[in-house]
Design a protein around this motif. Structure first.
Motif: not given
Ligand code: MG
Ligand code: AP5
Length: 215
Positions: A13-15, A83-85, A159-161
């Motif tokens: 989604k973000g990419t 809107l992402d997420g 890293r993201r937790p």
């Molecule tokens: Mg994302």
């Protein structure tokens, strides 16, 4: 154009949303990014959200709807958005419709990125980002020149937790249980655009452009 990006964690989604927002000149709004910034800055919102995010659970609907309502009343969404997420539950989708209904706005398309669990686990277990400039990396496809160090600013890669394996497993379960029902919500409104989310980011972007008629 008013768009929503739907899809499991790690579906891209973000990419894709960042790239599309730039191409069609609309605002990209990621609730995950807003929440992570709030956690980092130690705000009230961050304090409310952190424990849910670390566990891979959803932040309560009233907290997240309040956040989007603030954006809407401040006029930030007035010239088109992705809107992402958000939304991620039926109550969030209904709140969004009610919010837009009051000002005569609507969602034009909900873009769903379809990616299987095996690929998602591979992507999230390889994801790293720079603690300084936030640049993204993914092992082994996009590795830094020096292990653990950002190519762009020399910052430390972390890293993201919530990308730890147990948390990823829970995020996928939460997606199936709480978020997947909104696919039908938008299908029933005839705005759902389903995109195969496997392949190179370029291939997928091409499918999105074609589906939206913005190629
Ligand atoms: Mg994302
Ligand atoms: P959020 O930040 O939204 O996380 P998420 O949905 O779990 O998704 P990700 O950001 O991990 O993945 P993505 O789909 O954006 O994929 P990306 O492009 O990064 O939410 C985090 C948390 O915040 C939630 O768990 C919840 O607690 C809370 N939250 C947020 N919104 C909420 C809401 N509305 N309600 C309640 N709680 C909320 O790609 C992933 C990786 O794959 C990257 O490394 C990327 O480089 C790589 N990649 C991308 N495309 C490809 C490709 N085609 N091939 C190979 N690799 C690829």
């Amino acid at each position: 154009m008013n768009l929503i990006f739907l899809g499991a964690p790690g579906s891209g989604k973000g990419t894709q949303a960042v790239r599309l927002a730039e191409k069609i000149s609309v605002l990209h709004l990621s609730t995950g990014d807003l929440l992570r910034a709030a956690v980092k800055n130690g705000t009230e919102l961050g304090k409310k959200a952190e424990q849910f995010m670390t566990a891979g659970e959803l932040v309560p609907d009233d907290v997240i709807v309040g956040l989007i309502e603030e954006k809407q009343t401040s006029g930030a969404l007035g010239s088109g958005f992705i809107l992402d997420g958000f939304p991620r539950t039926i109550p969030q989708a209904e709140a969004l419709d009610a919010m837009f209904g009051r000002v005569g706005a609507k969602i034009d398309r909900a873009v769903l990125l379809d990616v299987d669990d095996e690929e998602i686990i591979k992507r999230l277990s390889g994801r790293m980002y720079c603690s300084g400039c936030q640049a993204g990396y993914n092992y082994p496809a996009n590795m830094p020149k020096v292990e653990g160090v950002c190519d762009k600013c020399g910052g430390k890669l972390v890293r993201r937790p919530d990308d730890e394996p147990d948390v990823v497993k829970n995020r996928l379960e939460v997606y199936k249980k709480q978020t997947q029902p909104i696919e039908n919500y938008y299908r029933n409104q005839s705005v759902l655009l389903e995109i195969k989310g496997i392949g190179t980011p370029n291939d997928i972007f091409g499918r999105i452009e074609e589906g939206l008629g913005v190629a």
